[in-house]
Design a protein around this motif. Sequence first.
Motif, PDB file in Angstrom:
ATOM      1  N   GLN A   4       0.844  -1.196   0.000  1.00  0.00           N
ATOM      2  CA  GLN A   4       0.000   0.000   0.000  1.00  0.00           C
ATOM      3  C   GLN A   4       0.877   1.243   0.000  1.00  0.00           C
ATOM      4  N   PRO A   5       0.470   2.309  -0.717  1.00  0.00           N
ATOM      5  CA  PRO A   5       1.256   3.536  -0.688  1.00  0.00           C
ATOM      6  C   PRO A   5       1.244   4.145   0.716  1.00  0.00           C
ATOM      7  N   ARG A   6       2.392   4.714   1.072  1.00  0.00           N
ATOM      8  CA  ARG A   6       2.494   5.286   2.406  1.00  0.00           C
ATOM      9  C   ARG A   6       1.762   6.619   2.483  1.00  0.00           C
ATOM     10  N   LEU A   7       1.004   6.812   3.554  1.00  0.00           N
ATOM     11  CA  LEU A   7       0.326   8.094   3.746  1.00  0.00           C
ATOM     12  C   LEU A   7       1.193   9.030   4.578  1.00  0.00           C
ATOM     13  N   LEU A   8       1.887   8.449   5.522  1.00  0.00           N
ATOM     14  CA  LEU A   8       2.742   9.250   6.406  1.00  0.00           C
ATOM     15  C   LEU A   8       3.909   8.389   6.892  1.00  0.00           C
ATOM     16  N   ALA A   9       5.058   9.014   7.067  1.00  0.00           N
ATOM     17  CA  ALA A   9       6.185   8.310   7.676  1.00  0.00           C
ATOM     18  C   ALA A   9       7.041   9.339   8.402  1.00  0.00           C
ATOM     19  N   LEU A  13       9.285   9.602  18.754  1.00  0.00           N
ATOM     20  CA  LEU A  13       9.826   9.033  19.987  1.00  0.00           C
ATOM     21  C   LEU A  13       8.743   8.228  20.699  1.00  0.00           C
ATOM     22  N   LEU A  14       9.090   7.015  21.078  1.00  0.00           N
ATOM     23  CA  LEU A  14       8.167   6.179  21.838  1.00  0.00           C
ATOM     24  C   LEU A  14       8.897   5.808  23.108  1.00  0.00           C
ATOM     25  N   LYS A  15       8.397   6.313  24.213  1.00  0.00           N
ATOM     26  CA  LYS A  15       9.179   6.274  25.454  1.00  0.00           C
ATOM     27  C   LYS A  15      10.563   6.884  25.152  1.00  0.00           C
ATOM     28  N   ASN A  16      11.620   6.187  25.438  1.00  0.00           N
ATOM     29  CA  ASN A  16      12.927   6.834  25.250  1.00  0.00           C
ATOM     30  C   ASN A  16      13.619   6.460  23.949  1.00  0.00           C
ATOM     31  N   SER A  17      12.909   5.748  23.079  1.00  0.00           N
ATOM     32  CA  SER A  17      13.574   5.288  21.857  1.00  0.00           C
ATOM     33  C   SER A  17      12.965   5.915  20.616  1.00  0.00           C
ATOM     34  N   LEU A  18      13.816   6.043  19.605  1.00  0.00           N
ATOM     35  CA  LEU A  18      13.331   6.596  18.339  1.00  0.00           C
ATOM     36  C   LEU A  18      12.766   5.477  17.475  1.00  0.00           C
ATOM     37  N   PHE A  19      11.629   5.752  16.861  1.00  0.00           N
ATOM     38  CA  PHE A  19      10.992   4.757  15.995  1.00  0.00           C
ATOM     39  C   PHE A  19      10.687   5.362  14.635  1.00  0.00           C
ATOM     40  N   GLU A  20      10.785   4.526  13.597  1.00  0.00           N
ATOM     41  CA  GLU A  20      10.312   4.906  12.268  1.00  0.00           C
ATOM     42  C   GLU A  20       8.834   4.527  12.236  1.00  0.00           C
ATOM     43  N   VAL A  21       7.966   5.527  12.222  1.00  0.00           N
ATOM     44  CA  VAL A  21       6.521   5.252  12.285  1.00  0.00           C
ATOM     45  C   VAL A  21       5.925   5.505  10.910  1.00  0.00           C
ATOM     46  N   SER A  22       5.106   4.558  10.475  1.00  0.00           N
ATOM     47  CA  SER A  22       4.611   4.661   9.104  1.00  0.00           C
ATOM     48  C   SER A  22       3.138   4.250   9.050  1.00  0.00           C
ATOM     49  N   LEU A  23       2.382   4.948   8.208  1.00  0.00           N
ATOM     50  CA  LEU A  23       0.948   4.654   8.074  1.00  0.00           C
ATOM     51  C   LEU A  23       0.596   4.508   6.610  1.00  0.00           C
ATOM     52  N   ASN A  24      -0.058   3.397   6.266  1.00  0.00           N
ATOM     53  CA  ASN A  24      -0.694   3.314   4.948  1.00  0.00           C
ATOM     54  C   ASN A  24      -2.174   3.008   5.160  1.00  0.00           C
ATOM     55  N   ARG A  25      -2.913   2.672   4.106  1.00  0.00           N
ATOM     56  CA  ARG A  25      -4.364   2.505   4.266  1.00  0.00           C
ATOM     57  C   ARG A  25      -4.731   1.281   5.103  1.00  0.00           C
ATOM     58  N   VAL A  26      -3.765   0.393   5.274  1.00  0.00           N
ATOM     59  CA  VAL A  26      -4.065  -0.869   5.954  1.00  0.00           C
ATOM     60  C   VAL A  26      -3.400  -0.972   7.326  1.00  0.00           C
ATOM     61  N   LEU A  27      -2.175  -0.469   7.407  1.00  0.00           N
ATOM     62  CA  LEU A  27      -1.371  -0.716   8.607  1.00  0.00           C
ATOM     63  C   LEU A  27      -0.747   0.542   9.185  1.00  0.00           C
ATOM     64  N   THR A  67      13.105  -3.627  17.387  1.00  0.00           N
ATOM     65  CA  THR A  67      11.769  -4.233  17.315  1.00  0.00           C
ATOM     66  C   THR A  67      10.858  -3.444  16.381  1.00  0.00           C
ATOM     67  N   SER A  68       9.969  -4.167  15.707  1.00  0.00           N
ATOM     68  CA  SER A  68       8.976  -3.491  14.877  1.00  0.00           C
ATOM     69  C   SER A  68       7.598  -4.039  15.203  1.00  0.00           C
ATOM     70  N   HIS A  69       6.615  -3.166  15.073  1.00  0.00           N
ATOM     71  CA  HIS A  69       5.243  -3.494  15.455  1.00  0.00           C
ATOM     72  C   HIS A  69       4.302  -3.013  14.369  1.00  0.00           C
ATOM     73  N   GLY A  70       3.133  -3.610  14.325  1.00  0.00           N
ATOM     74  CA  GLY A  70       2.151  -3.140  13.370  1.00  0.00           C
ATOM     75  C   GLY A  70       0.757  -3.409  13.867  1.00  0.00           C
ATOM     76  N   VAL A  71      -0.159  -2.512  13.561  1.00  0.00           N
ATOM     77  CA  VAL A  71      -1.546  -2.743  13.918  1.00  0.00           C
ATOM     78  C   VAL A  71      -2.409  -2.393  12.707  1.00  0.00           C
ATOM     79  N   SER A  72      -3.401  -3.237  12.469  1.00  0.00           N
ATOM     80  CA  SER A  72      -4.286  -2.996  11.347  1.00  0.00           C
ATOM     81  C   SER A  72      -5.102  -1.728  11.597  1.00  0.00           C
ATOM     82  N   VAL A  73      -5.243  -0.894  10.573  1.00  0.00           N
ATOM     83  CA  VAL A  73      -6.031   0.334  10.716  1.00  0.00           C
ATOM     84  C   VAL A  73      -7.457  -0.028  11.155  1.00  0.00           C
TER      85      VAL A  73
END
Length: 544
Positions: A4-9, A13-27, A67-73
């Motif tokens: 899916q094309p990315r909507l935002l990336a 910061l999540l707690k004390n760590s930096l994360f690459e956060v990404s959103l598409n239409r599904v995840l 670590t990487s995580h994902g949640v369905s939209v």
Amino acid sequence: MEKQPRLLASQLLLKNSLFEVSLNRVLLTWKEIATKKKRVSGGIHHPFKVGFCFPKFLRRDKGESGTSHGVSVSEILAVRELDVDSETKDDGRWQKMPQKSTEAYPYAFTVSYVERAWQHRWRCSDVTFHCLEGALCQQWVQTIREQLTALTSRPKHLLVYINPYGGKQQGERIYEQKVAPLFTLASISTHVIVTEHANHARDHLRTEAELKKYDGVVCVGGDGMFSEMVHGLVSRTQRDNGVDQNSPEEKLVPCTLRIGIIPAGSTDCICYATVGINDPVTSALHIIVGDAQPMDVCSVHHNNTFLRYSVSLLGYGFYGDVLADSERKRWMGPARYDFSGFKTFLTHHYYEGTVSFLPATDILGTPRDKTRCRAGYHQPLFLLPEYKGGWRVIRGKFLAINAASMSCACPRSPKGLSPAAHLADGTTDLILVRKCSRFNFLRHLLRHTSKYDQFDMNFVEVHRVRRFRFTPRYCQSDSELDLRENGKRLFSQICRDHPACSCSPAYSSWNCDGEILPHAAIEVGCVTTPYNLLCKYTVHSESI
Ligand SMILES: CCCCCCCCCCCCC/C=C/[C@@H](O)[C@H](CO)NC(=O)CCCCCCCCCCCCCCC
Ligand SMILES: Nc1ncnc2c1ncn2[C@@H]1O[C@H](COP(=O)(O)OP(=O)(O)OP(=O)(O)O)[C@@H](O)[C@H]1O
Ligand SMILES: [Ca+2]
């Protein structure tokens, strides 16, 4: 899955760590960015630490870059901007951020989402991301909100009925403490009615309720309350569409509103058999994400007169007698069923009669399959090209005649009366338990609570049927069949006339989803209708 094309990336910061956060239409995904210096204390905030199953589509990988995580939209419940100042004031839930981080990332937003826990339970979890700039934070909140608004199957306005007397009389408390806060979080508006008498919800739905204002109705109670809702909605829909409910051959017109169940009853079999657990929070979350599942509805007639609809159990003999006895002991709460069950087991009555049924020969699958049908785990059903077969007739003496339109799984029997019954295949599983010894009947009952097959006994047979009829042996005329008036008289007469009958009465009662039917001779037809339950998974059955 299609990329899916990315909507935002962004890097957040999540707690004390930096994360690459990404959103598409599904995840929505977040992946830790590896840094040379690892964080010293607290551990990253991640909600799936304690051995839970992961949410739909969720992955947690630990590769080189962390670590990487994902949640369905579709399983995001809400998103809100956070007042970071108040967050860092220790409320016992959040740890104080190191000074450096809060200074650098002073804006934050929280995403609430469904977390899959143990044994089909769902829970609401939160994750908070901190941003460098307010505009970025707002962009994230707005984009996620837009995604949620696009999910059209989610309800926005619900009509809720609470039975304050169901189960352990906890309906109001369960709703206020566990369910209402989740509906508020998900911006669902509700109109709540606490019922004042039996059939209040049914009659309100049938005549008064302004259904156009709502996306669904919710009942807080047990199977009896769900049955009230089905009767109110289905009757209203048939009346509005000119369908004569008294005609056994008429096709039901499906209604457009879905019914959700928040379990607060004694058996909660409809909730348990569909969701896999009778847990109010799990059901509330299924309702919020807009899950749906069609289900079978049996219409029960006597002499071309409509009696009731059934969606779970129609039971004559054992389950009818348990119910009739237990109704007088409502004050005992859910324990009344165990008490009356034990008593009925000891009385060991059998009933003579004729069962005629139309086998469902045009489907693959039998009640002896090892498959289990719950919403979300549906086995596809296939139509066979040709319909063959006619009515079959069985006469005999029965301890129990049960028609299970779904598995009827419940906490007393987690696999249910008919473990392989399908939720929405237009059939019901007809279980005939012939007269046998108390010992054998006990073995049969016990098998409902173990892995052993309760049908693999020579006095038990099971048929998957589309329609069936039952006529008790001592049925002399139709007018004679009002059980309440004639049952006792016939009992004593038959005992006089048939001394060898072990004093079994002529008639039992039909237990129809927990309500007693006023007639013993009935005709039953089963159809699949999209009376969706809101509290279910999204997978639709291949219904016929
Ligand atoms: C020895 C233990 C055997 C346990 C066997 C358990 C089988 C339980 C199967 C339950 C099936 C429930 C079907 C759902 C029906 C609902 O539409 C209806 C409305 O909520 N509930 C009942 O009618 C409520 C029906 C509740 C029936 C409870 C039956 C309890 C039987 C106890 C027999 C004890 C014998 C002990 C001898 C030493
Ligand atoms: N306010 C009320 N006062 C009395 N009875 C009510 C009221 N509201 C609903 N009822 C009736 O209470 C009966 C039982 O309700 P419910 O199904 O919620 O609980 P239960 O019988 O304890 O649970 P289960 O059906 O799961 O065994 C239903 O038949 C319903 O019609
Ligand atoms: Ca079925």
